[in-house]
Design a protein around this motif. Structure first.
Motif: not given
Ligand SMILES: C[S@@+](CC[C@H](N)C(=O)[O-])C[C@H]1O[C@@H](n2cnc3c(N)ncnc32)[C@H](O)[C@@H]1O
Length: 218
Positions: A21-22, A25-26
């Protein structure tokens, strides 16, 4: 895909499942700012389209942003990744692109059917001793005249990543890659070298290496 994973594949799967997920998102936002990286991907896309071959396999595709970018450039493309959570994130972010669970070391692909292979910062989880077999597999699956593009961190030996992407306890090992060493391995696997780009990165030097499977075997 194979039912048994190597130790490093299992490590990568665990780590990228935890950070999926991280990561999604980045990292895609960083790719959007990576003008030089996208320039060599644009050259790769042009060569694949001009070759009129089959699709590109984006191996170790992460959340699918590079595959989606290639598709935007008119390239038929699908993504493959070892991490189920990452494949799920890619499918949600880019429902118009096909993403499969699998390994870059054994492609579910008939001989000579791919127009291109992309390994964009995914080979760093493969031990150097396993690279010749991986390159033989890519060569097998690529159509004559097909291209492979690799992006990787430059260096010797390994680096140990701790608390990856801010996730406490998510650790893994990466192999740094010497461009001339990997170029020689690709040549030994039957590829011809087309271009090498080296550039400074935020923490270490980066390289992108473009090679081609000859139309006729030398
Ligand atoms: C650093 S990320 C790069 C992701 C994406 N290509 C990008 O540029 O953001 C490495 C990716 O390779 C995947 N990976 C690692 N080893 C793999 C293997 N043997 N086969 C397929 N995918 C692998 C990981 O799950 C992860 O998504």
């Amino acid at each position: 895909m194979r039912t048994t994973l190597s130790e490093r594949e299992a490590e990568a799967r665990r780590a990228y499942d935890a950070v999926a997920e991280t990561y999604a998102a980045t990292v895609p936002a960083l790719f959007a700012q990576d003008v030089c990286g996208r320039a060599i991907i644009a050259a790769f896309a042009e060569l694949v389209v001009a070759g009129g071959g089959g699709p590109v396999a984006d191996l170790g595709c992460g959340p699918g942003h590079v595959a989606a970018h290639l598709r935007g450039l008119g390239v038929p493309v699908f993504g493959v990744d070892i991490s189920p959570a990452t494949v799920a994130a890619a499918r949600i972010a880019h429902p118009d692109v096909r993403f499969e669970l699998g390994s870059l070391s054994s492609l579910d692909q008939a001989d000579g059917t791919l127009g291109g292979v992309l390994s964009w910062w995914s080979l760093l989880h493969t031990p150097p001793a396993e690279r010749p077999a991986v390159f033989a597999e890519w060569h097998r699956a690529l159509a004559p005249g097909g291209h492979a593009l690799l992006g990787f961190h430059v260096g010797e030996g390994q680096s140990h990543v701790r608390d990856a992407y801010g996730h406490e306890g998510v650790d893994y090992t990466i192999d740094l890659i010497e461009p001339e060493e990997v170029a020689a391995e690709l040549t030994a696997a039957g590829f011809e070298r087309e271009a090498l780009m080296r550039r400074p990165g935020a923490r270490r030097e980066q390289a992108c290496l473009l090679v081609r499977k000859p139309r006729r075997r030398p």
